[in-house]
Design an enzyme around this catalytic site. Structure first.
Site, PDB file in Angstrom:
ATOM      1  N   ARG A  96      -1.352  -2.676   4.088  1.00  0.00           N
ATOM      2  CA  ARG A  96      -2.220  -3.697   3.175  1.00  0.00           C
ATOM      3  C   ARG A  96      -1.243  -4.606   2.348  1.00  0.00           C
ATOM      4  O   ARG A  96      -0.645  -4.288   2.293  1.00  0.00           O
ATOM      5  CB  ARG A  96      -2.164  -2.601   1.361  1.00  0.00           C
TER       6      ARG A  96
ATOM      7  N   ASP B 167       9.574   4.117   1.840  1.00  0.00           N
ATOM      8  CA  ASP B 167      10.542   3.335   1.614  1.00  0.00           C
ATOM      9  C   ASP B 167      11.581   4.973   1.050  1.00  0.00           C
ATOM     10  O   ASP B 167      12.862   5.621   0.905  1.00  0.00           O
ATOM     11  CB  ASP B 167      10.418   2.292   0.455  1.00  0.00           C
TER      12      ASP B 167
ATOM     13  N   ASP C 246       7.395   4.154  -3.575  1.00  0.00           N
ATOM     14  CA  ASP C 246       6.575   3.900  -2.426  1.00  0.00           C
ATOM     15  C   ASP C 246       7.383   5.048  -1.088  1.00  0.00           C
ATOM     16  O   ASP C 246       8.386   5.507  -0.908  1.00  0.00           O
ATOM     17  CB  ASP C 246       7.191   3.092  -1.671  1.00  0.00           C
TER      18      ASP C 246
ATOM     19  N   THR D  43      -3.744  -9.763  -1.028  1.00  0.00           N
ATOM     20  CA  THR D  43      -4.921  -9.722  -1.077  1.00  0.00           C
ATOM     21  C   THR D  43      -5.476  -8.562  -1.655  1.00  0.00           C
ATOM     22  O   THR D  43      -7.021  -7.846  -1.043  1.00  0.00           O
ATOM     23  CB  THR D  43      -5.899  -9.980   0.056  1.00  0.00           C
TER      24      THR D  43
END
Length: 211
Positions: A103, A204, A201, A107
């Site tokens: 992603r 991560d 995340d 945007t």
């Protein structure tokens, strides 16, 4: 689209441990594996089977085996890769393909940067693995990609989802038949499109890159 939150004391317990900020990456990986095993048990309930004649030490009998073509497991890179061991532990005969989708954080557009799948998925039951259903864009793009390749059935397994992501996914997949299995539906997305309360995340934290 059918949405199923799998309710079980072990899932609730393991998900709570997964959410903790102090959970180290090695623990995070193991908890993810265990959670996916529990979720995939439920998600594979409609997998195709066929009768098979076997010989036991005592007698012959008609048993059950998974039917051909084999199920296909597709983790969405990179975080979905951390779910693969849990799924293949439950369905070891499944084949594995990969979709690399990311992603754009500005945007929110979805970019497909890698793909390794059979050319034709006719008759295949495809299990898509992606830990977090946030905006829904990545998963929707993956579903459309697989349906275009003639996947017969698509089952998605996620650890967490935001209500906004589920609704967006419903809109984007339209009349494509999809099953979605979740450990929990969280409160909302924040201004950065992260799930709240979430777990941070997932990629991560799986691979030791969390700050």
């Amino acid at each position: 689209m059918r949405v199923q939150v799998v309710e079980h004391p072990l899932i609730s317990h393991k998900l709570t441990q997964l959410r903790r900020v102090e959970t180290a990456s090695n623990q995070f990986r193991e908890l993810t594996r265990e959670l996916v095993m529990l979720l995939s048990y439920e998600a594979s309930g409609s997998i195709a089977t066929e009768p098979v004649e076997i010989q036991t030490p005592v007698a012959t009998m008609t048993g059950t085996q998974l039917a051909d073509p084999k199920p296909l497991v597709v983790p969405i890179l990179r975080a979905g890769l951390g779910m693969l061991d849990g799924m293949t532990a439950m369905v070891p005969t499944a084949e594995v393909g990969f979709l690399g989708m990311a992603r754009n954080e500005e945007t929110l557009d979805i970019i497909t940067y890698a793909e390794r799948l059979p050319d034709d998925l006719t008759g295949r039951h495809v299990f898509v693995l992606d830990p977090m259903l946030a905006t829904g864009g990545t998963l929707a793009e993956a579903i459309r990609f697989l349906k275009k390749a003639n996947a017969a059935k698509i089952t998605c397994i996620c650890l967490l989802a935001a209500p906004e992501g589920i609704e967006r996914l419903r809109e984007k997949v339209g009349d494509i038949e999809v099953e979605l299995y979740l450990a929990a539906i969280d409160e909302k997305l924040n201004e950065k499109s992260y799930i709240v309360p979430g777990l941070g995340d997932a990629g991560d934290r799986l691979y030791g890159l969390a700050q």
